[in-house]
Design a protein around this motif. Structure first.
Motif, PDB file in Angstrom:
ATOM      1  N   ASN A  52      38.584  55.281  33.055  1.00  0.00           N
ATOM      2  CA  ASN A  52      37.727  54.593  34.003  1.00  0.00           C
ATOM      3  C   ASN A  52      37.961  53.096  34.034  1.00  0.00           C
ATOM      4  O   ASN A  52      37.737  52.469  35.059  1.00  0.00           O
ATOM      5  N   GLN A  53      38.436  52.532  32.949  1.00  0.00           N
ATOM      6  CA  GLN A  53      38.759  51.113  32.987  1.00  0.00           C
ATOM      7  C   GLN A  53      39.931  50.858  33.918  1.00  0.00           C
ATOM      8  O   GLN A  53      40.007  49.829  34.570  1.00  0.00           O
ATOM      9  N   MET A  54      40.848  51.804  34.020  1.00  0.00           N
ATOM     10  CA  MET A  54      41.955  51.636  34.962  1.00  0.00           C
ATOM     11  C   MET A  54      41.448  51.690  36.397  1.00  0.00           C
ATOM     12  O   MET A  54      41.971  50.992  37.256  1.00  0.00           O
ATOM     13  N   LEU A  55      40.436  52.493  36.649  1.00  0.00           N
ATOM     14  CA  LEU A  55      39.848  52.485  37.992  1.00  0.00           C
ATOM     15  C   LEU A  55      39.285  51.104  38.311  1.00  0.00           C
ATOM     16  O   LEU A  55      39.439  50.594  39.418  1.00  0.00           O
ATOM     17  N   ILE A  56      38.650  50.504  37.324  1.00  0.00           N
ATOM     18  CA  ILE A  56      38.120  49.155  37.515  1.00  0.00           C
ATOM     19  C   ILE A  56      39.269  48.178  37.763  1.00  0.00           C
ATOM     20  O   ILE A  56      39.193  47.327  38.646  1.00  0.00           O
ATOM     21  N   PHE A  57      40.354  48.331  37.010  1.00  0.00           N
ATOM     22  CA  PHE A  57      41.522  47.481  37.233  1.00  0.00           C
ATOM     23  C   PHE A  57      41.972  47.583  38.687  1.00  0.00           C
ATOM     24  O   PHE A  57      42.192  46.575  39.360  1.00  0.00           O
ATOM     25  N   TYR A  58      42.113  48.792  39.191  1.00  0.00           N
ATOM     26  CA  TYR A  58      42.587  48.981  40.564  1.00  0.00           C
ATOM     27  C   TYR A  58      41.602  48.437  41.593  1.00  0.00           C
ATOM     28  O   TYR A  58      42.008  47.904  42.626  1.00  0.00           O
ATOM     29  N   LEU A  59      40.323  48.557  41.321  1.00  0.00           N
ATOM     30  CA  LEU A  59      39.328  47.967  42.230  1.00  0.00           C
ATOM     31  C   LEU A  59      39.439  46.444  42.268  1.00  0.00           C
ATOM     32  O   LEU A  59      39.317  45.835  43.318  1.00  0.00           O
ATOM     33  N   LEU A  60      39.669  45.852  41.111  1.00  0.00           N
ATOM     34  CA  LEU A  60      39.751  44.399  41.037  1.00  0.00           C
ATOM     35  C   LEU A  60      41.053  43.860  41.623  1.00  0.00           C
ATOM     36  O   LEU A  60      41.081  42.751  42.151  1.00  0.00           O
ATOM     37  N   ASP A  61      42.114  44.623  41.541  1.00  0.00           N
ATOM     38  CA  ASP A  61      43.427  44.187  42.017  1.00  0.00           C
ATOM     39  C   ASP A  61      43.458  44.232  43.547  1.00  0.00           C
ATOM     40  O   ASP A  61      44.035  45.124  44.154  1.00  0.00           O
ATOM     41  N   ARG A  62      42.851  43.232  44.150  1.00  0.00           N
ATOM     42  CA  ARG A  62      42.667  43.227  45.602  1.00  0.00           C
ATOM     43  C   ARG A  62      43.968  43.278  46.394  1.00  0.00           C
ATOM     44  O   ARG A  62      44.045  43.919  47.431  1.00  0.00           O
ATOM     45  N   ASN A  63      44.993  42.585  45.928  1.00  0.00           N
ATOM     46  CA  ASN A  63      46.256  42.578  46.692  1.00  0.00           C
ATOM     47  C   ASN A  63      47.208  43.691  46.243  1.00  0.00           C
ATOM     48  O   ASN A  63      48.332  43.782  46.717  1.00  0.00           O
ATOM     49  N   LYS A  64      46.764  44.525  45.311  1.00  0.00           N
ATOM     50  CA  LYS A  64      47.490  45.720  44.849  1.00  0.00           C
ATOM     51  C   LYS A  64      48.903  45.403  44.345  1.00  0.00           C
ATOM     52  O   LYS A  64      49.832  46.175  44.531  1.00  0.00           O
ATOM     53  N   ASP A  65      49.028  44.275  43.626  1.00  0.00           N
ATOM     54  CA  ASP A  65      50.322  43.917  43.049  1.00  0.00           C
ATOM     55  C   ASP A  65      50.432  44.326  41.580  1.00  0.00           C
ATOM     56  O   ASP A  65      51.386  43.978  40.900  1.00  0.00           O
ATOM     57  N   MET A  66      49.448  45.071  41.094  1.00  0.00           N
ATOM     58  CA  MET A  66      49.417  45.621  39.735  1.00  0.00           C
ATOM     59  C   MET A  66      49.271  44.565  38.642  1.00  0.00           C
ATOM     60  O   MET A  66      49.594  44.813  37.486  1.00  0.00           O
ATOM     61  N   VAL A  67      48.755  43.405  38.981  1.00  0.00           N
ATOM     62  CA  VAL A  67      48.372  42.384  38.012  1.00  0.00           C
ATOM     63  C   VAL A  67      47.075  41.755  38.491  1.00  0.00           C
ATOM     64  O   VAL A  67      46.780  41.738  39.685  1.00  0.00           O
ATOM     65  N   LEU A  68      46.300  41.264  37.533  1.00  0.00           N
ATOM     66  CA  LEU A  68      45.068  40.554  37.865  1.00  0.00           C
ATOM     67  C   LEU A  68      45.299  39.065  37.661  1.00  0.00           C
ATOM     68  O   LEU A  68      45.792  38.642  36.618  1.00  0.00           O
ATOM     69  N   THR A  69      44.933  38.307  38.664  1.00  0.00           N
ATOM     70  CA  THR A  69      44.984  36.859  38.563  1.00  0.00           C
ATOM     71  C   THR A  69      43.558  36.357  38.364  1.00  0.00           C
ATOM     72  O   THR A  69      42.590  37.121  38.515  1.00  0.00           O
ATOM     73  N   ARG A  70      43.438  35.091  38.034  1.00  0.00           N
ATOM     74  CA  ARG A  70      42.114  34.528  37.759  1.00  0.00           C
ATOM     75  C   ARG A  70      41.148  34.756  38.928  1.00  0.00           C
ATOM     76  O   ARG A  70      39.985  35.081  38.723  1.00  0.00           O
ATOM     77  N   ASN A  71      41.616  34.631  40.166  1.00  0.00           N
ATOM     78  CA  ASN A  71      40.714  34.790  41.310  1.00  0.00           C
ATOM     79  C   ASN A  71      40.330  36.248  41.575  1.00  0.00           C
ATOM     80  O   ASN A  71      39.480  36.517  42.413  1.00  0.00           O
ATOM     81  N   GLU A  72      40.941  37.184  40.857  1.00  0.00           N
ATOM     82  CA  GLU A  72      40.572  38.593  41.002  1.00  0.00           C
ATOM     83  C   GLU A  72      39.605  39.049  39.909  1.00  0.00           C
ATOM     84  O   GLU A  72      39.241  40.227  39.867  1.00  0.00           O
ATOM     85  N   THR A  73      39.220  38.156  39.040  1.00  0.00           N
ATOM     86  CA  THR A  73      38.279  38.504  37.980  1.00  0.00           C
ATOM     87  C   THR A  73      37.146  37.496  37.953  1.00  0.00           C
ATOM     88  O   THR A  73      37.214  36.452  38.600  1.00  0.00           O
ATOM     89  N   VAL A  74      36.136  37.818  37.186  1.00  0.00           N
ATOM     90  CA  VAL A  74      35.022  36.894  36.968  1.00  0.00           C
ATOM     91  C   VAL A  74      34.996  36.442  35.509  1.00  0.00           C
ATOM     92  O   VAL A  74      33.978  36.008  35.007  1.00  0.00           O
ATOM     93  N   LEU A  75      36.156  36.537  34.858  1.00  0.00           N
ATOM     94  CA  LEU A  75      36.237  36.148  33.457  1.00  0.00           C
ATOM     95  C   LEU A  75      36.150  34.634  33.313  1.00  0.00           C
ATOM     96  O   LEU A  75      36.668  33.899  34.153  1.00  0.00           O
ATOM     97  N   PRO A  76      35.533  34.171  32.227  1.00  0.00           N
ATOM     98  CA  PRO A  76      35.578  32.733  31.941  1.00  0.00           C
ATOM     99  C   PRO A  76      37.039  32.305  31.775  1.00  0.00           C
ATOM    100  O   PRO A  76      37.854  33.074  31.262  1.00  0.00           O
ATOM    101  N   PRO A  77      37.387  31.108  32.218  1.00  0.00           N
ATOM    102  CA  PRO A  77      38.788  30.668  32.162  1.00  0.00           C
ATOM    103  C   PRO A  77      39.431  30.797  30.785  1.00  0.00           C
ATOM    104  O   PRO A  77      40.583  31.230  30.679  1.00  0.00           O
ATOM    105  N   ASP A  78      38.711  30.447  29.715  1.00  0.00           N
ATOM    106  CA  ASP A  78      39.311  30.519  28.383  1.00  0.00           C
ATOM    107  C   ASP A  78      39.629  31.953  27.982  1.00  0.00           C
ATOM    108  O   ASP A  78      40.668  32.231  27.382  1.00  0.00           O
ATOM    109  N   LEU A  79      38.760  32.905  28.328  1.00  0.00           N
ATOM    110  CA  LEU A  79      39.011  34.301  28.002  1.00  0.00           C
ATOM    111  C   LEU A  79      40.152  34.857  28.859  1.00  0.00           C
ATOM    112  O   LEU A  79      41.021  35.570  28.362  1.00  0.00           O
TER     113      LEU A  79
END
Length: 128
Positions: A52-79
Motif C-alpha cells: 500500500n505504500q507503493m500505491l501512495i508513491f504512485y498517487l504522489l508521483d503526479r508526473n508519473k516519472d517514477m521519482v518523487l521530487t520535493r514539490n510532490e511531497t509534503v515532507l519537511p525539507p530536511d527530511l
C-alpha cells in the motif's frame, strides 16, 4: 521521523477524498489503517504495509516519472533531503527502504504486524 514522513504522505494522498468533510483525526487514522489492512484481519502485516505504500508513491508521483521530487511531497525539507540525497529525488527503491524502517519502528512489540494500538500510538506520536 521516517514513519512520520510515510504517514504524512498517506494523509496527503487521501486528503482530496475528505475535502468536503473535515474528519477527526480518529476517523482519518481509522481510514488509513483500514486501507493498509488489505485482508481486514485487524493488523497490518509487512507485505500489506509495503504494497500500500507503493500505491501512495504512485498517487504522489503526479508526473508519473517514477521519482518523487520535493514539490510532490509534503515532507519537511530536511527530511526530504535526507531521503533523496544529493540528486534531490526519491525513487521507488529509496521509498521502499524508508517503508522497511518505518514498519520496524511502528511494530513496538516486534510480532511482525502493526495492530490498532500500535498504529494509534504511532499516529499520536506523529501529531506531537
Amino acid at each position: 521521523m521516517v514513519l512520520l514522513a510515510i504517514l504524512v504522505l498517506a494523509a496527503h494522498a487521501l486528503t482530496p477524498a475528505w475535502a468536503a468533510e473535515k474528519p477527526t483525526y480518529e476517523k482519518r487514522d481509522r481510514t488509513i489503517f483500514d486501507l493498509l489492512d488489505d485482508n481486514h484481519d485487524g493488523v497490518i502485516s509487512m507485505p500489506e504495509f509495503k504494497n500500500n505504500q507503493m500505491l501512495i508513491f504512485y498517487l504522489l508521483d503526479r508526473n508519473k516519472d517514477m521519482v518523487l521530487t520535493r514539490n510532490e511531497t509534503v515532507l519537511p525539507p530536511d527530511l526530504f533531503d535526507k531521503i533523496a540525497g544529493p540528486k534531490g529525488k526519491i525513487n521507488t527503491i529509496e521509498f521502499m527502504d524508508v517503508v522497511d524502517e518505518a514498519f520496524k519502528n511502528a511494530d513496538t512489540n516486534h510480532d511482525g504486524s502493526i495492530d490498532h494500538n500500535e498504529f494509534n500510538a504511532l499516529m499520536r506520536r506523529v501529531r506531537q
